[in-house]
Design a protein around this motif. Structure first.
Motif, PDB file in Angstrom:
ATOM      1  N   LYS A  23       4.266  -0.794   2.188  1.00 34.40           N
ATOM      2  CA  LYS A  23       4.395  -2.258   2.165  1.00 34.40           C
ATOM      3  C   LYS A  23       4.312  -2.790   0.740  1.00 34.40           C
ATOM      4  O   LYS A  23       5.046  -3.719   0.360  1.00 34.40           O
ATOM      5  CB  LYS A  23       3.293  -2.898   3.015  1.00 34.40           C
ATOM      6  CG  LYS A  23       3.485  -2.770   4.516  1.00 34.40           C
ATOM      7  CD  LYS A  23       2.316  -3.444   5.234  1.00 34.40           C
ATOM      8  CE  LYS A  23       2.460  -3.407   6.735  1.00 34.40           C
ATOM      9  NZ  LYS A  23       1.283  -4.032   7.409  1.00 34.40           N
ATOM     10  N   ASP A  26       7.559  -2.164  -0.792  1.00 33.27           N
ATOM     11  CA  ASP A  26       8.518  -3.129  -0.255  1.00 33.27           C
ATOM     12  C   ASP A  26       8.465  -4.450  -1.023  1.00 33.27           C
ATOM     13  O   ASP A  26       9.509  -5.018  -1.402  1.00 33.27           O
ATOM     14  CB  ASP A  26       8.222  -3.426   1.220  1.00 33.27           C
ATOM     15  CG  ASP A  26       8.568  -2.278   2.147  1.00 33.27           C
ATOM     16  OD1 ASP A  26       9.092  -1.252   1.661  1.00 33.27           O
ATOM     17  OD2 ASP A  26       8.314  -2.408   3.359  1.00 33.27           O
ATOM     18  N   ASN A  27       7.266  -4.953  -1.246  1.00 28.44           N
ATOM     19  CA  ASN A  27       7.106  -6.235  -1.941  1.00 28.44           C
ATOM     20  C   ASN A  27       7.646  -6.167  -3.357  1.00 28.44           C
ATOM     21  O   ASN A  27       8.300  -7.114  -3.838  1.00 28.44           O
ATOM     22  CB  ASN A  27       5.634  -6.650  -1.947  1.00 28.44           C
ATOM     23  CG  ASN A  27       5.125  -7.016  -0.571  1.00 28.44           C
ATOM     24  OD1 ASN A  27       5.900  -7.428   0.293  1.00 28.44           O
ATOM     25  ND2 ASN A  27       3.822  -6.869  -0.346  1.00 28.44           N
ATOM     26  N   THR A 128      10.345   2.419   5.722  1.00 27.28           N
ATOM     27  CA  THR A 128      10.409   0.962   5.781  1.00 27.28           C
ATOM     28  C   THR A 128      11.794   0.494   5.367  1.00 27.28           C
ATOM     29  O   THR A 128      12.457   1.118   4.535  1.00 27.28           O
ATOM     30  CB  THR A 128       9.369   0.307   4.859  1.00 27.28           C
ATOM     31  OG1 THR A 128       9.732   0.543   3.487  1.00 27.28           O
ATOM     32  CG2 THR A 128       7.980   0.859   5.115  1.00 27.28           C
ATOM     33  N   ASP A 133      12.723  -6.197   7.260  1.00 29.80           N
ATOM     34  CA  ASP A 133      11.353  -6.400   7.743  1.00 29.80           C
ATOM     35  C   ASP A 133      11.049  -5.472   8.908  1.00 29.80           C
ATOM     36  O   ASP A 133      10.508  -5.882   9.939  1.00 29.80           O
ATOM     37  CB  ASP A 133      11.137  -7.866   8.134  1.00 29.80           C
ATOM     38  CG  ASP A 133       9.652  -8.240   8.193  1.00 29.80           C
ATOM     39  OD1 ASP A 133       8.828  -7.418   7.740  1.00 29.80           O
ATOM     40  OD2 ASP A 133       9.319  -9.322   8.701  1.00 29.80           O
ATOM     41  N   GLU A 134      11.403  -4.198   8.728  1.00 29.64           N
ATOM     42  CA  GLU A 134      11.145  -3.182   9.748  1.00 29.64           C
ATOM     43  C   GLU A 134      10.374  -2.021   9.134  1.00 29.64           C
ATOM     44  O   GLU A 134      10.666  -1.601   8.011  1.00 29.64           O
ATOM     45  CB  GLU A 134      12.449  -2.644  10.344  1.00 29.64           C
ATOM     46  CG  GLU A 134      13.251  -3.662  11.138  1.00 29.64           C
ATOM     47  CD  GLU A 134      14.527  -3.055  11.705  1.00 29.64           C
ATOM     48  OE1 GLU A 134      14.964  -3.527  12.759  1.00 29.64           O
ATOM     49  OE2 GLU A 134      15.080  -2.138  11.097  1.00 29.64           O
ATOM     50  N   ASP A 148       7.552  -4.813  13.285  1.00 25.69           N
ATOM     51  CA  ASP A 148       8.452  -5.844  12.791  1.00 25.69           C
ATOM     52  C   ASP A 148       7.864  -7.206  13.119  1.00 25.69           C
ATOM     53  O   ASP A 148       6.664  -7.318  13.400  1.00 25.69           O
ATOM     54  CB  ASP A 148       9.863  -5.665  13.370  1.00 25.69           C
ATOM     55  CG  ASP A 148       9.893  -5.677  14.891  1.00 25.69           C
ATOM     56  OD1 ASP A 148       8.900  -6.119  15.514  1.00 25.69           O
ATOM     57  OD2 ASP A 148      10.912  -5.253  15.469  1.00 25.69           O
ATOM     58  N   THR A 149       8.690  -8.247  13.089  1.00 28.89           N
ATOM     59  CA  THR A 149       8.172  -9.596  13.327  1.00 28.89           C
ATOM     60  C   THR A 149       7.622  -9.765  14.737  1.00 28.89           C
ATOM     61  O   THR A 149       6.840 -10.686  14.995  1.00 28.89           O
ATOM     62  CB  THR A 149       9.273 -10.630  13.077  1.00 28.89           C
ATOM     63  OG1 THR A 149      10.421 -10.311  13.881  1.00 28.89           O
ATOM     64  CG2 THR A 149       9.697 -10.634  11.608  1.00 28.89           C
ATOM     65  N   ALA A 150       8.001  -8.873  15.650  1.00 34.14           N
ATOM     66  CA  ALA A 150       7.497  -8.939  17.027  1.00 34.14           C
ATOM     67  C   ALA A 150       6.162  -8.220  17.190  1.00 34.14           C
ATOM     68  O   ALA A 150       5.568  -8.244  18.260  1.00 34.14           O
ATOM     69  CB  ALA A 150       8.529  -8.347  17.986  1.00 34.14           C
ATOM     70  N   GLY A 151       5.698  -7.552  16.117  1.00 36.68           N
ATOM     71  CA  GLY A 151       4.432  -6.837  16.189  1.00 36.68           C
ATOM     72  C   GLY A 151       4.621  -5.340  16.100  1.00 36.68           C
ATOM     73  O   GLY A 151       5.634  -4.848  15.597  1.00 36.68           O
ATOM     74  N   ARG A 152       3.662  -4.603  16.616  1.00 39.44           N
ATOM     75  CA  ARG A 152       3.675  -3.138  16.563  1.00 39.44           C
ATOM     76  C   ARG A 152       3.778  -2.579  17.975  1.00 39.44           C
ATOM     77  O   ARG A 152       3.043  -3.009  18.864  1.00 39.44           O
ATOM     78  CB  ARG A 152       2.394  -2.623  15.894  1.00 39.44           C
ATOM     79  CG  ARG A 152       2.292  -1.105  15.788  1.00 39.44           C
ATOM     80  CD  ARG A 152       1.080  -0.737  14.955  1.00 39.44           C
ATOM     81  NE  ARG A 152       0.951   0.701  14.760  1.00 39.44           N
ATOM     82  CZ  ARG A 152       0.375   1.253  13.702  1.00 39.44           C
ATOM     83  NH1 ARG A 152      -0.134   0.480  12.762  1.00 39.44           N
ATOM     84  NH2 ARG A 152       0.284   2.561  13.585  1.00 39.44           N
TER      85      ARG A 152
END
Length: 259
Positions: A23, A26-27, A128, A133-134, A148-152
Motif C-alpha cells: 500500500k 501504491d501511494n 496490488t 484500487d484493488e 477493494d472499495t467493497a472491503g475484504r
C-alpha cells in the motif's frame, strides 16, 4: 499448510505486513502517476520510470524491517551473483511495477508484486493494482483474498465456463500464443494487463491463461501464489511445476488455470 511454515515464521502476520508495504508503494506510485513523468529505456528496450525506482525503494525499505530477515531479489535492484543466490532457501521476490507499459499508457492495469519464495516455490503473494484500487493477497494452502472499495473478502477459482474464458495479454499476444488458444476450442478472450491475468482467474472472472513468451520470475511469483492460494495452478506447458530461484530468472512457457 499450517500458519507456521517450514521457514519458521507466521505467514498470517507476515501477509498483513506485506500488504501494508505494498500500500505504501501504491501511494508513492500514484503520486507520480497523477502528474507528468519521464520515460527512459533499459538495455532490453523495456520502459523505466521514476515510479519503478520509488516503488522499489519503498518496498526494499519495508521488507528490510521485517523479522526474520530474508534476502530480496527485485527487478530494479542490483544484480546479485548466482554464487550468492543459490544459497538462498527463502527470499523475497519483487517487481516494483509490473506492466510499466500500462503505467506509461495510463491504462490502470499495472501492478505491484511481492512474493515470498521458499524452497523453489512462492508460498505468499501480494499483488496490488494501485490505479484500480484493488489488492489481491494469498497464502498457499490457507486461502486468497481481494481487498477493494467493497472491503475484504475471500476469493477462489471456479469451474471452467463454456465457452472457456481465456485471459490474454494486451501487449504480448503473439502468434504462438494465438495458435495455442485456438486449439483450446470454443472460447472468449478476457483482456487484462500485467499480473492481473492470474488474479482474474483467482477471483473467478477467467479460466485459463497461457503465456508462450518471455517472462521473469518476479513477473509472476506473487500472482502465482495468489492463484494457487485460491485453488488454481500454474505449470509449464508440459505440466511440470514452475521453479524459482534458478540461475536464470527467465521462466519457461507456462499455463495458469482455475479449477
Amino acid at each position: 499448510m499450517p500458519s507456521e511454515h517450514a521457514a519458521g515464521l507466521s505467514l498470517d502476520g507476515l501477509l498483513e505486513s506485506v500488504i501494508d508495504i505494498a500500500k505504501a508503494a501504491d501511494n508513492a506510485i500514484l503520486a507520480i502517476y497523477r502528474r507528468s513523468f519521464e520515460v527512459t529505456y533499459k538495455d532490453d528496450a523495456s520502459p523505466l520510470t521514476e515510479a519503478d525506482l520509488v516503488s522499489h525503494q519503498v518496498i526494499m525499505d519495508g521488507l528490510a524491517k521485517l523479522e526474520p530477515a530474508f534476502p530480496i531479489l527485485s527487478e530494479e535492484g542490483a544484480k546479485i551473483p548466482w554464487a550468492e543466490r543459490q544459497q538462498w532457501r527463502t527470499f523475497w521476490l519483487v517487481d516494483p511495477i509490473d506492466g510499466t507499459k500500462d503505467f506509461v499508457n495510463r491504462s490502470g492495469e499495472f501492478t505491484v508484486n511481492i512474493a515470498l519464495v521458499h524452497e523453489g516455490a512462492p508460498v505468499l503473494g501480494v499483488v496490488t493494482a494501485p490505479a484500480l484500487d484493488e489488492i489481491f493477497a494469498g497464502i498457499v494452502g490457507q486461502g486468497a483474498w481481494k481487498i477493494d472499495t467493497a472491503g475484504r473478502r475471500a476469493i477462489g477459482v471456479v469451474e471452467p465456463r463454456k465457452p472457456l474464458r481465456v485471459v490474454a495479454s494486451k501487449n504480448h499476444l503473439n502468434d504462438e500464443t494465438r495458435a495455442y488458444i485456438d486449439q483450446l476450442g470454443d472460447h472468449v478472450l478476457v483482456q487484462a494487463g500485467s499480473s492481473l491475468k492470474f488474479c482474474r482467474i483467482a477471483e473467478g472472472a477467467a479460466d485459463h491463461y497461457p503465456r508462450l513468451g518471455p517472462t521473469c520470475e518476479w513477473d509472476i511469483g506473487a500472482a502465482q501464489a495468489v492463484l494457487e492460494a485460491a485453488g488454481g495452478q500454474v505449470t509449464t506447458l508440459e505440466g511440470a511445476p514452475m521453479v524459482y530461484g534458478k540461475e536464470s530468472v527467465l521462466n519457461p512457457y507456462f499455463v495458469a488455470k482455475g479449477r
